[in-house]
Design an enzyme around this catalytic site. Structure first.
Site, mmCIF file in Angstrom:
data_model
loop_
_atom_site.group_PDB
_atom_site.id
_atom_site.type_symbol
_atom_site.label_atom_id
_atom_site.label_comp_id
_atom_site.label_asym_id
_atom_site.label_seq_id
_atom_site.Cartn_x
_atom_site.Cartn_y
_atom_site.Cartn_z
ATOM 1 N N SER A 1 0.847 -1.198 0.000
ATOM 2 C CA SER A 1 0.000 0.000 0.000
ATOM 3 C C SER A 1 0.879 1.243 0.000
ATOM 4 O O SER A 1 1.959 1.245 0.614
ATOM 5 C CB SER A 1 -0.911 0.022 1.218
ATOM 6 O OG SER A 1 -1.636 1.249 1.282
ATOM 7 N N TYR B 1 -1.588 -0.158 10.314
ATOM 8 C CA TYR B 1 -1.700 -0.692 8.945
ATOM 9 C C TYR B 1 -0.479 -0.281 8.127
ATOM 10 O O TYR B 1 0.089 -1.097 7.390
ATOM 11 C CB TYR B 1 -2.981 -0.169 8.309
ATOM 12 C CG TYR B 1 -3.134 -0.458 6.831
ATOM 13 C CD1 TYR B 1 -3.390 -1.740 6.380
ATOM 14 C CD2 TYR B 1 -3.047 0.572 5.890
ATOM 15 C CE1 TYR B 1 -3.548 -2.011 5.033
ATOM 16 C CE2 TYR B 1 -3.204 0.317 4.540
ATOM 17 C CZ TYR B 1 -3.455 -0.974 4.115
ATOM 18 O OH TYR B 1 -3.611 -1.232 2.765
#
Length: 260
Positions: free
Chosen positions: A144, A155
């Protein structure tokens, strides 16, 4: 793009019940891949049925990839079904909560890491022995651009670890005939999720923090927009194909110019 670039190749796609994973599976099937679709949602069976109805070859495997045993069993099932695994696409992951780091508690931090790092870590470990034995293989991890982002620090940390894992495995395995790459998607437009990432009631703060993420993601993109599932799948399938035969250890940002 060739319509047969995955002809007779066995591809495992994790998180295949929806989103990017589903898009990759459907597209790969049209290009000849034989597919093992892994997800913990029963909806993966519907995806497999749709691919088979269109003439594809697939098997659906239910499994929880957040733990070692689940990943080992799922990968072994795929290998037993098809006899080998040529390509592994590690797609499981995704931020569960959006909030400044000081608002995360211990349980939430652990859940974020378990969801967005461990499935990739465990599946890479599960598939490597058979790829090493066969002397060839391709792994594409989904990272990501949120490694540089706001309101999702756990995350971001998990995806930073995915990047490091990708490079380390590429270095260890290049001379064994195994390529390991990753894409780093930016914000991506997708249909409403079949299974929500969390069932918490949304507060005004939650909605505000989420809007901050949307604004930051859009502004960080040179194109000032979210991408599409097709644009993410295009990058994954390129790295998975022989068209990328001299590419390994690479993190490819797919974020409209945002490099993460």
């Amino acid at each position: 793009m060739r319509s047969d670039r995955f002809a007779e190749r066995v591809m495992v796609v994790t998180g295949a019940a929806q989103g990017i994973g589903r898009e990759v599976a459907v597209r790969a099937a049209t290009e000849g891949a034989r597919l093992a679709l892994i997800d913990r949602s029963d909806h993966v069976h519907k995806v497999a049925e749709g691919i088979e109805a269109a003439g594809g070859t697939t098997t659906a495997i239910l499994g929880d990839l957040e733990n070692w045993d689940g990943a080992q069993r799922a990968i072994a099932h795929a290998e037993q079904h098809f006899g080998r695994i040529d390509v592994l696409v590690n797609n499981v992951g995704g931020a569960i909560w959006m909030r400044p780091f000081e608002y995360f508690d211990e349980r939430q931090i652990e859940a974020e890491i378990r969801r967005s790092l461990f499935p990739t870590l465990w599946c890479c470990r599960a598939v490597l022995p058979s790829m090493i034995k066969s002397g060839r293989g391709v792994i594409v991890n989904v990272s990501s651009i949120a490694t540089r982002g706001i309101n999702r620090a756990p995350y971001s940390a998990a995806k930073g670890a995915v990047n490091a894992l990708t490079i380390a495995l590429a270095m260890e395995n290049a001379e064994r005939g195994i390529r390991v790459n990753a894409i780093a998607p930016g914000g991506t437009v997708a249909p409403q999720r079949v299974i929500l990432r969390n069932n918490d009631d949304q507060t005004e703060d939650d909605r505000r923090w989420m809007e901050e993420v949307v604004q930051q993601t859009t502004q960080s993109s040179l194109m000032k927009r979210y991408g599409t599932l097709e644009e993410q799948a295009n990058a994954i399938l390129f790295l998975a194909s022989e068209e990328a035969s001299y590419v390994t250890g690479t993190i490819l940002p797919v974020g409209g110019g945002d490099t993460g």
